[in-house]
Design a protein around this motif. Structure first.
Motif, PDB file in Angstrom:
ATOM      1  N   TYR A 197      19.042  31.724  36.683  1.00 35.34           N
ATOM      2  CA  TYR A 197      17.580  31.801  36.502  1.00 35.34           C
ATOM      3  C   TYR A 197      16.987  30.418  36.265  1.00 35.34           C
ATOM      4  O   TYR A 197      15.950  30.059  36.858  1.00 35.34           O
TER       5      TYR A 197
ATOM      6  N   SER B 192      14.397  28.868  38.933  1.00 28.20           N
ATOM      7  CA  SER B 192      13.003  28.745  38.473  1.00 28.20           C
ATOM      8  C   SER B 192      12.582  27.292  38.259  1.00 28.20           C
ATOM      9  O   SER B 192      11.389  26.979  38.250  1.00 28.20           O
TER      10      SER B 192
ATOM     11  N   ILE C  47      15.750  37.944  30.450  1.00 28.86           N
ATOM     12  CA  ILE C  47      17.056  37.317  30.710  1.00 28.86           C
ATOM     13  C   ILE C  47      17.950  37.406  29.484  1.00 28.86           C
ATOM     14  O   ILE C  47      19.146  37.730  29.570  1.00 28.86           O
TER      15      ILE C  47
END
Length: 501
Positions: free
Chosen positions: A312, A316, A396
């Motif tokens: 992630y 991101s 997350i």
């Protein structure tokens, strides 16, 4: 008294001198008992028993040792040559009694809960088994509960634990070798294996490592687990442990070797390989299709729990073109008012999750549940409302925490590897994640557990070893034991049964 001085002490034929010696050694111990008595028919027969209060069954001691010696008419056996032998074989009622004149052996036996009997005029002692230790009842271990399967768990008594395994393996080939480790604690350990199945090279290597241990005390099997593991700096364990007798019995039948430690409900097994992290005893009691599904879920959860934060963060931060535009806009909007970088937010939230988990484990259950609710709901929602972290980071964190709990034995390694991948992704993006992951795989490939490759069976699918790796094949297909672990006797069941469908 200094241990070195004890090696110079020996028993004498004078009972008074021996009593004085024992009292000097245990002068500051109020649990030490020295009880003198005489035979009522032959007062010249003077005896004294030594024991520790709380370690022996005094009722057994009174009825089976003291009372027979007091009331037995020894005048009838006046011609006997050795009174100690006469007491051992004809008077004292005990199923376990030995004679010794080695002072260190006598002391060790007494400290372990035996009763020592000395007779005036003799320089050898009778060691009488009269142990009676407080012990908790056998119940299901909280750390390894199952829906289907035996409910028994190990306790702190080594003899009870061995009997639980022997009840399952009723074979004379089950061998037990006992040792003592710990300069001060003299902790008894027992190596268990099945002769004809276990590899003698692994057995010899295990004994060598145990013999090299020099430590003041062993209070739990975790001491030994850390002292004999192959890679002391690795987050992965190369020595397994379990609280369940059925698991230990199954591993012995595969050719592994178990180590029982007195005072610990956890029994160690070697060798221990990577795939065992994802195996559970319930896999072998349920339908093999359902068991295989659960095992794949556990393996996938282990992979996701170390990968999700790093992936992630990399996507991101460095590779936003990989995200759909709508999702990228949503993530950017949620991060707009957050003052901290994403890597800091993820690291802090994961650390808070581990703090809440540890607090919930250490404190009493009713309070622990409240702490978990506060940590999971109040802190997470409050942090998002205050713009300290973004909503995706909370998602997350929650998903990583949930997947991590599916593999409790891998928990410590997951936290370390997850942090490594998180920071490597923060530095080099997805390339850092890949490099970090390759480093982990190479490290695992380099590991050995007592000479057995740590990644054994992880790349096999079709042969016998692969039938109990990522999936659990039906029992009628698993006719052989693991090749490198049970190579001395590979056949698990006859070929006719193996072909039966």
């Amino acid at each position: 008294m200094n241990t070195n001085l004890l090696s110079n002490i020996s028993l004498t034929t004078s009972l008074e001198d021996n009593i004085t010696t024992f009292k000097q050694i245990f002068s500051d111990d109020f649990t030490f008992i020295a009880r003198e008595f005489q035979n009522k028919y032959l007062p010249s027969v003077k005896c004294c028993i030594f024991y520790f209060k709380g370690l022996v069954d005094t009722e057994v001691l009174n009825e089976h040792v003291i009372e027979p010696i007091l009331s037995e008419n020894l005048m009838e056996d006046i011609s006997l040559l050795n009174l100690v032998d006469e007491l051992q074989y004809k008077v004292i009622m005990s199923s376990d009694i030995t004679s010794s004149n080695d002072f260190q052996t006598i002391l060790d036996s007494m400290i372990y809960g035996d009763t020592i009997l000395l007779v005036d005029g003799y320089d050898n002692a009778l060691i009488i088994n009269s142990k009676s230790w407080p012990s908790r009842t056998i119940d299901e271990p909280e750390s390894a509960q199952v829906v289907r399967g035996p409910r028994e768990g190990f306790v702190e008594s080594i003899l009870t634990n061995i009997s639980l395994v022997r009840r399952r393996i009723k074979s004379p080939n089950l061998k037990l070798r006992c040792k003592e480790i710990g300069v001060q604690t003299h902790t008894k350990i027992c190596i268990a294996y099945i002769e004809g199945i276990a590899d003698e090279n692994i057995l010899n290597e295990l004994e060598r490592r145990l013999d090299e241990i020099e430590i003041d005390g062993i209070l739990d099997s975790g001491y030994i687990q850390e002292l004999i593991k192959d890679a002391p700096y690795s987050p992965f364990e190369t020595v397994g442990s379990s609280e369940r007798p059925d698991i230990i019995a199954a591993k012995l039948l595969e050719g592994r070797i178990a180590v029982f430690v007195d005072g610990s409900p956890f029994v160690l097994t070697v060798p221990y390989i990577m795939i065992e992290y994802f195996q559970a005893n319930e896999d072998y009691y349920n339908n093999y299709i359902f068991a295989s599904f659960n095992r794949i879920i556990r393996a996938a959860s282990g992979l996701l729990s170390i990968s999700i934060p790093g992936v992630y963060l990399a996507i991101s931060t460095y590779h936003q073109e990989m995200l759909p535009t709508s999702l990228l806009i949503s993530i950017s909007a949620s991060r707009r008012n957050v003052p901290f970088p994403t890597v800091v937010s993820i690291f802090v939230m994961l650390t808070i999750f581990d703090i809440v988990r540890e607090a919930g484990t250490r404190i009493p259950t009713p309070i622990g549940q409240a702490i978990n609710i506060v940590g999971a709901l109040v802190l997470g929602q409050a942090a998002a409302d205050a713009n300290l972290v973004s909503a995706p980071v909370i998602i997350i964190t929650a998903f990583t925490g949930m997947t991590k709990l599916l593999n409790p034995n891998l928990l410590g390694a997951i936290i370390i590897l997850r942090t490594l991948l998180l920071f490597s992704s923060a530095i080099l993006g997805i390339y850092g994640f890949i490099l970090g992951y390759l480093a982990i795989v190479l490290h695992q490939m380099s590991l050995r557990s007592f000479g057995v490759p740590y990644m054994l069976n992880t790349t096999r699918i079709k042969d016998q070893d692969g039938k109990d790796a990522w999936i659990r094949a039906p029992w009628w297909m698993m006719s052989l034991r693991p090749k490198l672990i049970g190579k001395k006797n590979l056949l698990r069941q006859p070929s006719k049964k193996a072909k039966r469908k």
